[in-house]
Design a protein around this motif. Structure first.
Motif, PDB file in Angstrom:
ATOM      1  N   ARG A  34       0.821  -1.206   0.000  1.00 20.75           N
ATOM      2  CA  ARG A  34       0.000   0.000   0.000  1.00 20.75           C
ATOM      3  C   ARG A  34       0.859   1.261   0.000  1.00 20.75           C
ATOM      4  NH1 ARG A  34      -4.363  -1.891   4.647  1.00 20.75           N
ATOM      5  NH2 ARG A  34      -5.663  -3.181   3.268  1.00 20.75           N
ATOM      6  N   GLU A  35       0.331   2.289  -0.667  1.00 16.64           N
ATOM      7  CA  GLU A  35       1.054   3.560  -0.740  1.00 16.64           C
ATOM      8  C   GLU A  35       1.031   4.294   0.602  1.00 16.64           C
ATOM      9  OE1 GLU A  35      -0.158   6.084  -3.930  1.00 16.64           O
ATOM     10  OE2 GLU A  35      -0.383   4.438  -5.338  1.00 16.64           O
ATOM     11  N   ALA A  36      -0.080   4.190   1.311  1.00 14.31           N
ATOM     12  CA  ALA A  36      -0.232   4.940   2.562  1.00 14.31           C
ATOM     13  C   ALA A  36      -0.939   4.073   3.595  1.00 14.31           C
ATOM     14  CB  ALA A  36      -1.023   6.218   2.312  1.00 14.31           C
ATOM     15  N   VAL A  37      -0.793   4.434   4.862  1.00 17.04           N
ATOM     16  CA  VAL A  37      -1.414   3.709   5.962  1.00 17.04           C
ATOM     17  C   VAL A  37      -2.933   3.882   5.901  1.00 17.04           C
ATOM     18  CG1 VAL A  37      -1.644   3.571   8.472  1.00 17.04           C
ATOM     19  CG2 VAL A  37       0.600   3.949   7.434  1.00 17.04           C
ATOM     20  N   ARG A  38      -3.653   2.759   6.005  1.00 17.63           N
ATOM     21  CA  ARG A  38      -5.111   2.813   6.035  1.00 17.63           C
ATOM     22  C   ARG A  38      -5.608   2.649   7.462  1.00 17.63           C
ATOM     23  NH1 ARG A  38      -7.227  -0.920   0.980  1.00 17.63           N
ATOM     24  NH2 ARG A  38      -5.903  -0.017  -0.640  1.00 17.63           N
ATOM     25  N   ILE A  39      -6.758   3.278   7.731  1.00 17.11           N
ATOM     26  CA  ILE A  39      -7.354   3.212   9.053  1.00 17.11           C
ATOM     27  C   ILE A  39      -8.796   2.744   8.930  1.00 17.11           C
ATOM     28  CG2 ILE A  39      -7.986   4.520  11.119  1.00 17.11           C
ATOM     29  CD1 ILE A  39      -4.991   4.212  10.735  1.00 17.11           C
ATOM     30  N   TYR A  40      -9.142   1.674   9.654  1.00 15.40           N
ATOM     31  CA  TYR A  40     -10.518   1.210   9.686  1.00 15.40           C
ATOM     32  C   TYR A  40     -11.343   2.165  10.536  1.00 15.40           C
ATOM     33  CZ  TYR A  40     -14.569  -1.647  10.828  1.00 15.40           C
ATOM     34  OH  TYR A  40     -15.841  -2.099  11.006  1.00 15.40           O
ATOM     35  N   LEU A  41     -12.541   2.494  10.068  1.00 21.16           N
ATOM     36  CA  LEU A  41     -13.400   3.431  10.776  1.00 21.16           C
ATOM     37  C   LEU A  41     -14.452   2.698  11.601  1.00 21.16           C
ATOM     38  CD1 LEU A  41     -13.989   6.137   8.017  1.00 21.16           C
ATOM     39  CD2 LEU A  41     -12.343   6.184   9.889  1.00 21.16           C
ATOM     40  N   TYR A  42     -14.431   2.913  12.919  1.00 23.36           N
ATOM     41  CA  TYR A  42     -15.468   2.350  13.784  1.00 23.36           C
ATOM     42  C   TYR A  42     -16.805   3.035  13.516  1.00 23.36           C
ATOM     43  CZ  TYR A  42     -12.103  -0.241  16.618  1.00 23.36           C
ATOM     44  OH  TYR A  42     -11.151  -1.132  17.042  1.00 23.36           O
ATOM     45  N   ASP A  43     -16.755   4.344  13.297  1.00 20.14           N
ATOM     46  CA  ASP A  43     -17.957   5.107  12.990  1.00 20.14           C
ATOM     47  C   ASP A  43     -17.963   5.381  11.490  1.00 20.14           C
ATOM     48  OD1 ASP A  43     -18.661   5.329  15.733  1.00 20.14           O
ATOM     49  OD2 ASP A  43     -17.183   6.922  15.954  1.00 20.14           O
ATOM     50  N   PRO A  44     -18.825   4.673  10.740  1.00 22.88           N
ATOM     51  CA  PRO A  44     -18.796   4.802   9.283  1.00 22.88           C
ATOM     52  C   PRO A  44     -19.151   6.205   8.801  1.00 22.88           C
ATOM     53  CG  PRO A  44     -20.752   3.611   9.996  1.00 22.88           C
ATOM     54  CD  PRO A  44     -19.882   3.763  11.194  1.00 22.88           C
ATOM     55  N   ILE A  45     -18.513   6.582   7.694  1.00 27.80           N
ATOM     56  CA  ILE A  45     -18.794   7.870   7.041  1.00 27.80           C
ATOM     57  C   ILE A  45     -19.564   7.584   5.764  1.00 27.80           C
ATOM     58  CG2 ILE A  45     -17.762   9.872   5.905  1.00 27.80           C
ATOM     59  CD1 ILE A  45     -15.364   9.574   7.752  1.00 27.80           C
ATOM     60  N   LEU A  46     -20.680   8.266   5.573  1.00 30.03           N
ATOM     61  CA  LEU A  46     -21.482   8.087   4.369  1.00 30.03           C
ATOM     62  C   LEU A  46     -20.989   9.029   3.276  1.00 30.03           C
ATOM     63  CD1 LEU A  46     -25.044   7.814   5.955  1.00 30.03           C
ATOM     64  CD2 LEU A  46     -23.427   5.990   5.404  1.00 30.03           C
ATOM     65  N   VAL A  47     -20.913   8.525   2.047  1.00 26.41           N
ATOM     66  CA  VAL A  47     -20.432   9.338   0.926  1.00 26.41           C
ATOM     67  C   VAL A  47     -21.385   9.217  -0.250  1.00 26.41           C
ATOM     68  CG1 VAL A  47     -18.023   8.999   1.618  1.00 26.41           C
ATOM     69  CG2 VAL A  47     -19.037   7.490  -0.080  1.00 26.41           C
TER      70      VAL A  47
END
Length: 326
Positions: free
Chosen positions: A203-216
């Motif tokens: 991976r190019e950058a560190v990913r973070i799992y979201l406990y509180d989902p963001i809607l897009v």
């Protein structure tokens, strides 16, 4: 040389008789005979021709449509076996290649550990990499011993079983799956379970799992798609959406979502799509974040800090506190 039982079953299968195993199992046994694929398929063709000749003799008095049905069934059965043989050959070849690659990667890793005196362990805590450097104490074949430390223990505490971790190969193209087999005082013994292609490690950058989902909202030529963010990095998002949402790899979209008090509008490109039952997942890369780049970067960093705090709360595995797996 082909076993007689395999030859008999192949003939029985092509003439329509039942055998006690599947075509796939028969094909696996045929390939295990170590006869070359071309020779094997050629032999099957000869068997088929013998069966066709027998059908011509026995069915010569039958009406034409009855003869054609018999030939069609023969061809269908042969094609089934032929396809199974090709699949078995491909599986056998890939397994042999994997063993060869695994042996090479493990040999190179052993040489590297011996030369450098250290082993770099890593794991993932909600997609965030957790790493530790351990002193190499020796090993042989698919086993290695390390000096135990709190940092090493924290890497294993990220795993569901608290005994598994990864070691990246020297070229970063592969990774070794390792598991704790023994813990005595400050000595930790690991066994190498498997060698796999590196994925997350590229991976190019560190990913973070979201406990509180963001809607897009994704907007493109096909209209608007509603999705939720599974994880986020400074370079992109992993999204989850309905299975019937129209989206394809290579498509460029506008991605709109709220990040705190900020409304983010980013141009993204879809890198991959994976169907998962009633939903699908997609990875999108930011093409341009414009003035929102710093906002996203700070958000990801803040999430990392929160995860780091949760990681410390995990402590170290119970087996490490005892100093033994027993």
């Amino acid at each position: 040389m082909l076993r007689s039982v395999d030859q008999i079953d192949a003939v029985h299968l092509m003439i329509g008789n039942k055998i006690t195993r599947t075509a796939a199992d028969l094909a696996t046994s045929l390939v295990a005979s170590k006869v070359e694929a071309g020779t094997l398929l050629s032999a099957l063709l000869r068997y088929q021709w013998m069966v066709v000749q027998q059908l011509m003799k026995s069915g010569s008095a039958d009406p034409m449509h009855v003869q054609m049905q018999a030939y069609a069934r023969c061809l269908e059965r042969f094609n089934q076996l032929q396809s199974s043989v090709v699949t078995a050959c491909d599986r056998h070849w890939h397994a042999a290649l994997k063993r060869e690659v695994s042996a090479r990667v493990l040999a190179e890793a052993n040489a590297q550990w011996l030369s450098e005196g250290v082993v770099h362990l890593h794991n993932y805590f909600n997609e965030m990499p957790v790493v530790a450097m351990a002193e190499y104490r020796g090993g042989s074949d698919a086993q290695l011993s390390l000096r135990l430390s709190p940092e090493v223990g924290r890497v294993f505490s990220c795993a569901d079983d608290m005994r598994s971790a990864w070691i990246a190969s020297q070229d970063r193209r592969h990774k070794l799956a390792v598991r704790v087999s023994e813990c005595r005082d400050d000595l930790l013994t690991l066994v190498v379970l498997d060698v796999q292609e590196a994925m997350k490690e590229c991976r190019e950058a560190v990913r973070i799992y979201l406990y509180d989902p963001i809607l897009v909202d994704l907007r493109g030529h096909a209209g608007a798609i509603h999705a939720r963010v599974i994880d986020i990095s400074a370079t992109g998002l992993k999204l989850e959406m309905e299975a019937d949402d129209l989206i394809q790899a290579g498509e460029q979209l506008f991605c709109i979502w709220l990040l705190g008090e900020h409304k983010i509008v980013a141009e993204v490109i879809v890198r991959w799509i994976h169907a998962d039952g009633d939903s699908k997942r997609a990875g999108v890369k930011f093409i341009s974040l414009g003035p929102f780049s710093e906002i996203v970067r700070k958000f990801v960093f803040a999430q990392q800090q929160q995860l780091a705090g949760r990681l410390k709360q995990l402590g170290v595995p119970v087996w490490m506190k005892r100093g033994s797996l027993s």
